[in-house]
Design an enzyme around this catalytic site. Structure first.
Site, PDB file in Angstrom:
ATOM      1  N   HIS A  47     -44.292  26.416  34.442  1.00  0.00           N
ATOM      2  CA  HIS A  47     -45.297  27.212  33.716  1.00  0.00           C
ATOM      3  C   HIS A  47     -45.345  26.837  32.236  1.00  0.00           C
ATOM      4  O   HIS A  47     -45.530  27.697  31.373  1.00  0.00           O
ATOM      5  CB  HIS A  47     -45.016  28.715  33.861  1.00  0.00           C
ATOM      6  CG  HIS A  47     -45.108  29.231  35.265  1.00  0.00           C
ATOM      7  ND1 HIS A  47     -46.238  29.812  35.779  1.00  0.00           N
ATOM      8  CD2 HIS A  47     -44.210  29.241  36.280  1.00  0.00           C
ATOM      9  CE1 HIS A  47     -46.034  30.173  37.033  1.00  0.00           C
ATOM     10  NE2 HIS A  47     -44.801  29.828  37.369  1.00  0.00           N
TER      11      HIS A  47
ATOM     12  N   ASN B 183     -48.203  35.724  40.039  1.00  0.00           N
ATOM     13  CA  ASN B 183     -49.061  34.542  40.194  1.00  0.00           C
ATOM     14  C   ASN B 183     -50.443  34.969  40.677  1.00  0.00           C
ATOM     15  O   ASN B 183     -50.648  36.133  41.013  1.00  0.00           O
ATOM     16  CB  ASN B 183     -48.455  33.587  41.235  1.00  0.00           C
ATOM     17  CG  ASN B 183     -47.325  32.732  40.669  1.00  0.00           C
ATOM     18  OD1 ASN B 183     -47.216  32.536  39.458  1.00  0.00           O
ATOM     19  ND2 ASN B 183     -46.494  32.215  41.554  1.00  0.00           N
TER      20      ASN B 183
ATOM     21  N   ARG C 112     -34.444  35.376  40.891  1.00  0.00           N
ATOM     22  CA  ARG C 112     -35.217  35.383  39.646  1.00  0.00           C
ATOM     23  C   ARG C 112     -34.560  36.290  38.617  1.00  0.00           C
ATOM     24  O   ARG C 112     -34.693  36.068  37.424  1.00  0.00           O
ATOM     25  CB  ARG C 112     -36.653  35.868  39.915  1.00  0.00           C
ATOM     26  CG  ARG C 112     -37.474  34.923  40.758  1.00  0.00           C
ATOM     27  CD  ARG C 112     -38.885  35.478  40.981  1.00  0.00           C
ATOM     28  NE  ARG C 112     -39.724  35.340  39.803  1.00  0.00           N
ATOM     29  CZ  ARG C 112     -40.903  35.950  39.653  1.00  0.00           C
ATOM     30  NH1 ARG C 112     -41.363  36.750  40.597  1.00  0.00           N
ATOM     31  NH2 ARG C 112     -41.611  35.781  38.555  1.00  0.00           N
TER      32      ARG C 112
ATOM     33  N   TYR D 137     -34.445  34.005  34.638  1.00  0.00           N
ATOM     34  CA  TYR D 137     -35.310  34.133  33.455  1.00  0.00           C
ATOM     35  C   TYR D 137     -34.514  34.422  32.189  1.00  0.00           C
ATOM     36  O   TYR D 137     -34.793  33.853  31.128  1.00  0.00           O
ATOM     37  CB  TYR D 137     -36.385  35.200  33.691  1.00  0.00           C
ATOM     38  CG  TYR D 137     -37.416  34.762  34.712  1.00  0.00           C
ATOM     39  CD1 TYR D 137     -37.068  34.602  36.058  1.00  0.00           C
ATOM     40  CD2 TYR D 137     -38.725  34.495  34.354  1.00  0.00           C
ATOM     41  CE1 TYR D 137     -37.988  34.182  37.000  1.00  0.00           C
ATOM     42  CE2 TYR D 137     -39.661  34.081  35.290  1.00  0.00           C
ATOM     43  CZ  TYR D 137     -39.289  33.932  36.611  1.00  0.00           C
ATOM     44  OH  TYR D 137     -40.201  33.519  37.537  1.00  0.00           O
TER      45      TYR D 137
ATOM     46  N   ARG E  98     -34.370  27.893  25.990  1.00  0.00           N
ATOM     47  CA  ARG E  98     -35.700  27.622  25.434  1.00  0.00           C
ATOM     48  C   ARG E  98     -35.825  28.146  24.011  1.00  0.00           C
ATOM     49  O   ARG E  98     -36.342  27.462  23.126  1.00  0.00           O
ATOM     50  CB  ARG E  98     -36.732  28.315  26.335  1.00  0.00           C
ATOM     51  CG  ARG E  98     -38.113  27.805  26.245  1.00  0.00           C
ATOM     52  CD  ARG E  98     -38.934  28.347  27.381  1.00  0.00           C
ATOM     53  NE  ARG E  98     -39.205  29.773  27.260  1.00  0.00           N
ATOM     54  CZ  ARG E  98     -40.128  30.292  26.463  1.00  0.00           C
ATOM     55  NH1 ARG E  98     -40.873  29.525  25.713  1.00  0.00           N
ATOM     56  NH2 ARG E  98     -40.316  31.601  26.434  1.00  0.00           N
TER      57      ARG E  98
END
Ligand code: HDD
Length: 691
Positions: A75, A148, A358, A362, A369
Site C-alpha cells: 500500500h 479494502n 495483522r 502494523y 517506517r
C-alpha cells in the site's frame, strides 16, 4: 524554514533592556537563527572553495538528504483526506462505542486510499485491490478500520502474507514488473493456494479497476465484534457504500489513463474536494450471532469468505464525508499510521487468524517506517481525546511530562505530588469467551476453512454477462504474461473447480489445452447468486461524472452552454478540450477558454464525450491523431458520444458506427448526460475478439 504566524515574535530582552522584534516571515535555520542569504553558499572569495564552516548550507543539505523515509512495504502508493463521520442511527443495544451512541454526533476522520502492489511512485490505475483505511478520532481513542475495496482476502492465515506479497511484488532477480500481478511468481503462488481463488476472481473483475476512489465500496473484510454496555457481543462486518455509486473503467481504458495521467485517482479526489463536491459513503453493518455463524456452509472467521447481503442485509448506521484536503502530503498522508489494534470500547476482534496476525504487523511496521515508537505523537496519528500513560522517552519524544510519576502503582499523591493516570472501570475490556475445549497448541487450518471454490463460483455466477466477459479477458491477459507453462496449466486446473465454462473460455483465450482438474478439498457448492456482488446490477448515479467537450474554432457556443447546464444539473462536471489550450473562437466571434489541449486530454479521462465542432474544425482534426484516438477510444470504450452535425466526417474517419449512444446534438443533450454513468456494451463485440 519560513515561519508562518501572523504576528511578529517577541524575543527575550537584550542587554540594554530593549525588546527585539523579528518579522515572522524571516527565514531561519532549524534552530531559529535568521538567515541573510538563501542563494549563495559561503566561499573563500567569489570563485573560491566552499567553506566547511557554512553551517547554513550544511544544515539545509543534511535535512534534504534525509527527506525520504522507507515506503510502506504494501500500500505504498496512496492518497488521503480529512473528513467526518456522522452517526445516522444510534445502536447502543449493539455497541457501547461512543461514536454509535447518538444520532447526529460527528467525529473527525482521516482516510487513506491506496493501491497494494506498486511502489510510491507507481501509477494510480493498475489492476489491483485498493486500500480503504479510515481513522476515526473518537472521544475514547482512535478506531482504525483498515479495509479494502474487496470484501475478501487472498489468504486465510497471516503467516502466508509475506509469501503473497513477495510473489506479487517485482520479481526478486529482475526488479520488475512494477504494480502488476501479470507475471510468473504471482500466478505460481496463486495456483498453489486454492484458498486465493475467490479473491482472484474479484481481482480479475472490474472491481480492481475503479473509475474513482469516490466510486468504490469499502469493506472491513474480517468478522469483528460489537459489544454493548452489558458486555453482550454480536458478530459484525463493516461496509462502506459510496453515495456516487460503484463504477469501474475498462482494462484498455485503465492502461491508457496510466499514461495520460498517472495521478488520475488522486487528482480526481483533490479536484472534487477543492470544488466542494465532498465524497460521501454510508457505513453499513451486517450483524449476526453465533447461531447464524454456525449454520453457514463457510466459517465467518475465514477472510476468504463473505456473507451475502441477501442473507444478512446491510443496516446503515452512519455516513462519512471527506471535506478537507491535507495541508501537507508528507506530514499527513505519508506519515499516517493505521493500526488494526486501534479499537475502542464497544468494538472487539474475532479469532480470524488473518486479523490476529495483522494485530502484530502494523505496530511493528510503523517503527521501521516512521523510525520511532513515538509515531503516535505525529499530529495525524495523535488521538484528539486526552492521552495519559507511563510510557516515556524514546526517539523523537516531543512530549515533556512533568513530575516523577513514571511508574504505577505509586503513592506520590499522598505526598501532594501528581501520581499520574489510573486505569478506569470504563476502559476497554476484551469480550469474555470460552475458546474450543480442545486447546492443545497446534499449527492447523480449521476444517471449516476448507471450501475454496463455492464462493468463487457464486461471485462469477452473480455477474452480468458483460462483467463475466471482463473477468475471462483479465484472466487470459494475465496468464498470457505468465511465461511458465506449468503455472498456466495449474491455474486452469484450479479454474475448473470454479466452473468448466470459466476454465474452457480462459483455455480457449490462451490457445491452450484444458488440463485435468485438481480435486478440491471439499465438494464445490452451487450457492444462490448475490446481485450485490455485481457492479452493473447497481443503480447508476450521474453525479460526480465528467463530460469532455471537444471544440474547435467556429463551434456553437450555445450548444456548449446547454451541455454545461445539463451536466451541472445532475452534479456532473465538464472539461473543454481544444486544439490549443488558449481556447477557440466560437461561431459569432466569442472566445471560449479551454481546460486542456487535445493531446493532453484523451477521452479515457472522461465518462462521455461531446464533439461540438464545425465542419472546418472536423477537417482540421482529421489530421490530428490525438483527435481521432479521442473519438475512436470513446467508441471502443463504449462511452456515449454526442456530436454536432459538423462532426460527421471526424466520426466516420474514426470508425464510429451508429448506435443509441452515438447521439446527435443539440436534440440529444439530456440523453447524452443520462449516459454519463452507463456504457453501450453492445459495442464490445465490435471492437474486440470474443473470449
Ligand atoms: Fe495490510 C498496510 C489493508 C492484511 C500487513 N493494509 C495496509 C493498508 C491497508 C491494508 C488499507 C494501508 C494503510 C495505510 O493507508 O497506511 N491488509 C489490509 C486488509 C487486509 C490486510 C484489508 C486483509 C483483510 N496486512 C494484512 C496482513 C498483514 C498486513 C495479513 C501482515 C500479517 N498491511 C500490513 C503492513 C502495512 C499494511 C505491512 C504496510 C504499511 C502499514 O501496514 O502501515 O503492516
Amino acid at each position: 524554514m519560513a515561519r508562518k504566524q501572523a504576528t511578529a515574535s517577541t524575543l527575550p530582552q537584550g542587554e540594554g533592556g530593549e525588546t527585539q522584534q523579528r518579522a515572522d516571515s524571516t527565514l531561519t535555520t532549524n534552530h531559529g537563527m535568521p538567515v541573510s542569504d538563501n542563494q549563495n553558499s559561503l566561499k573563500a572569495g567569489a570563485r573560491g572553495p566552499t567553506l566547511l564552516e557554512d553551517f547554513v548550507l550544511r544544515e539545509k543539505i543534511f535535512h534534504f538528504d534525509h527527506e525520504r523515509i522507507p515506503e510502506r512495504i504494501v500500500h505504498a502508493r496512496g492518497t488521503g483526506a480529512h473528513g467526518y463521520f456522522e452517526c445516522t442511527e444510534a445502536i447502543p443495544e449493539l455497541s457501547r462505542a461512543s461514536l454509535f451512541q447518538k444520532k447526529g454526533a460527528q467525529f473527525p476522520v482521516f482516510v487513506r486510499f491506496s493501491t497494494v502492489a506498486g511502489s510510491k511512485g507507481s501509477k494510480d490505475t493498475p489492476r489491483d485491490v485498493r486500500g480503504f483505511a479510515v481513522k476515526f478520532y473518537t472521544d475514547e481513542g482512535n478506531w482504525d478500520l483498515v479495509g479494502n475495496n474487496i470484501p475478501v482476502f487472498f489468504i486465510q492465515d497471516a503467516i502466508k502474507f509475506p509469501d503473497l506479497i513477495h510473489a506479487v511484488k517485482p520479481e526478486a532477480d529482475r526488479g520488475f514488473p512494477q504494480a502488476a500481478s501479470a507475471h510468473d511468481t504471482f500466478w505460481d503462488f496463486i495456483s498453489l493456494m486454492p484458498e486465493s481463488m475467490h479473491m482472484v476472481m474479484w481481482a480479475m473483475s472490474d472491481r480492481a479497476l475503479p473509475r474513482s476512489l469516490r466510486m468504490m465500496e469499502g469493506f472491513g473484510v474480517h468478522t469483528f465484534r460489537l459489544v454493548n454496555a452489558k458486555g453482550e457481543a454480536t458478530f459484525v462486518k463493516f461496509h462502506w457504500r459510496p453515495r456516487l455509486g460503484v463504477q469501474s473503467t475498462l482494462w484498455d481504458e485503465a492502461v491508457k489513463i496510466s499514461g495520460a495521467d498517472p495521478d488520475y485517482h488522486r487528482r480526481d479526489l483533490y479536484d472534487a474536494i477543492k470544488e466542494g463536491n465532498f465524497p460521501e459513503w454510508d457505513l453499513g453493518i451486517q450483524v449476526f450471532d453465533e447461531a447464524f455463524a454456525d449454520a453457514q456452509p463457510y466459517d465467518v472467521l475465514d477472510a476468504t469468505k463473505l456473507i451475502p447481503e441477501e442473507d444478512v442485509p446491510l443496516r446503515i448506521i452512519g455516513r462519512m464525508a471527506l471535506d478537507r484536503w491535507p495541508d501537507n502530503f508528507f506530514a499527513e498522508t505519508e506519515q499516517v499510521a493505521f493500526l488494526p489494534t486501534n479499537i475502542v470500547p464497544g468494538i472487539d476482534f474475532s479469532n480470524d487468524p488473518l486479523l490476529q496476525g495483522r494485530l502484530f504487523s502494523y505496530l511493528d511496521t510503523q517503527k521501521s517506517r516512521l523510525g520511532t515508537t513515538n509515531f503516535h505523537q505525529i499530529p495525524v496519528n495523535a488521538p484528539k481525546c486526552p492521552m495519559h500513560n507511563f510510557q516515556r522517552d524514546g526517539m523523537m519524544q516531543t512530549v515533556v511530562p512533568k513530575g516523577r510519576a513514571n511508574y504505577e502503582p505509586n503513592s506520590l499523591d499522598e505526598a501532594g505530588e501528581d501520581g499520574g493516570p489510573r486505569a478506569s472501570d470504563q476502559g476497554f475490556v476484551s469480550v469474555a469467551r470460552f475458546e474450543e475445549p480442545a486447546t492443545e497448541k497446534r499449527r492447523v487450518r480449521a476444517e471449516s476453512f476448507a471450501d475454496h471454490f463455492s464462493q468463487a463460483r457464486m461471485f462469477f455466477a452473480s455477474q452480468t454477462e458483460v462483467e463475466q466477459g471482463h473477468i475471462i479477458a483479465a484472466l487470459v491477459f494475465e496468464l498470457s504474461k505468465v511465461q511458465l507453462p506449468h503455472v498456466r496449466d495449474r491455474v486452469l486446473a484450479q479454474l475448473r473447480n470454479i466452473g468448466e465454462d470459466v476454465a474452457n473460455r480462459v483455455a480457449d483465450g490462451l490457445g491452450a489445452e484444458l488440463p485435468p482438474a485438481i480435486a478440491p478439498a471439499k465438494p464445490v457448492l452451487d450457492l444462490p447468486v448475490s446481485d450485490a456482488l455485481s457492479i452493473l446490477k447497481k443503480e447508476p448515479v450521474l453525479a460526480g461524472r465528467c463530460l469532455g467537450i471537444l471544440v474547435t474554432d467556429g463551434a456553437d457556443g450555445k450548444l456548449v452552454e446547454m451541455l454545461q447546464g445539463a451536466a451541472k444539473e445532475v452534479g456532473a462536471s465538464v472539461k473543454i478540450i481544444a486544439p490549443k489550450v488558449g481556447g477557440v473562437v466560437l461561431k459569432g466571434g466569442k472566445h471560449l477558454a479551454a481546460d486542456e489541449k487535445i493531446d493532453g486530454a484523451p477521452s479515457v479521462l472522461f465518462d462521455a464525450v461531446a464533439l461540438v465542432i464545425s465542419a472546418e474544425g472536423a477537417q482540421l482534426l482529421m489530421g490530428e491523431k490525438a483527435a481521432l484516438d479521442f473519438v475512436s477510444d470513446a467508441f471502443a470504450h463504449c462511452k456515449a458520444i454526442g456530436h454536432s452535425t459538423g462532426a460527421k466526417a471526424l466520426l466516420d474517419k474514426a470508425g464510429v458506427a451508429a448506435d443509441k449512444a452515438v447521439i446527435a446534438l443539440p436534440d440529444g443533450v439530456d440523453t447524452l448526460v443520462e449516459h454519463l454513468s452507463s456504457r453501450e456494451w453492445s459495442r464490445e463485440k465490435a471492437v474486440k475478439l470474443p473470449v
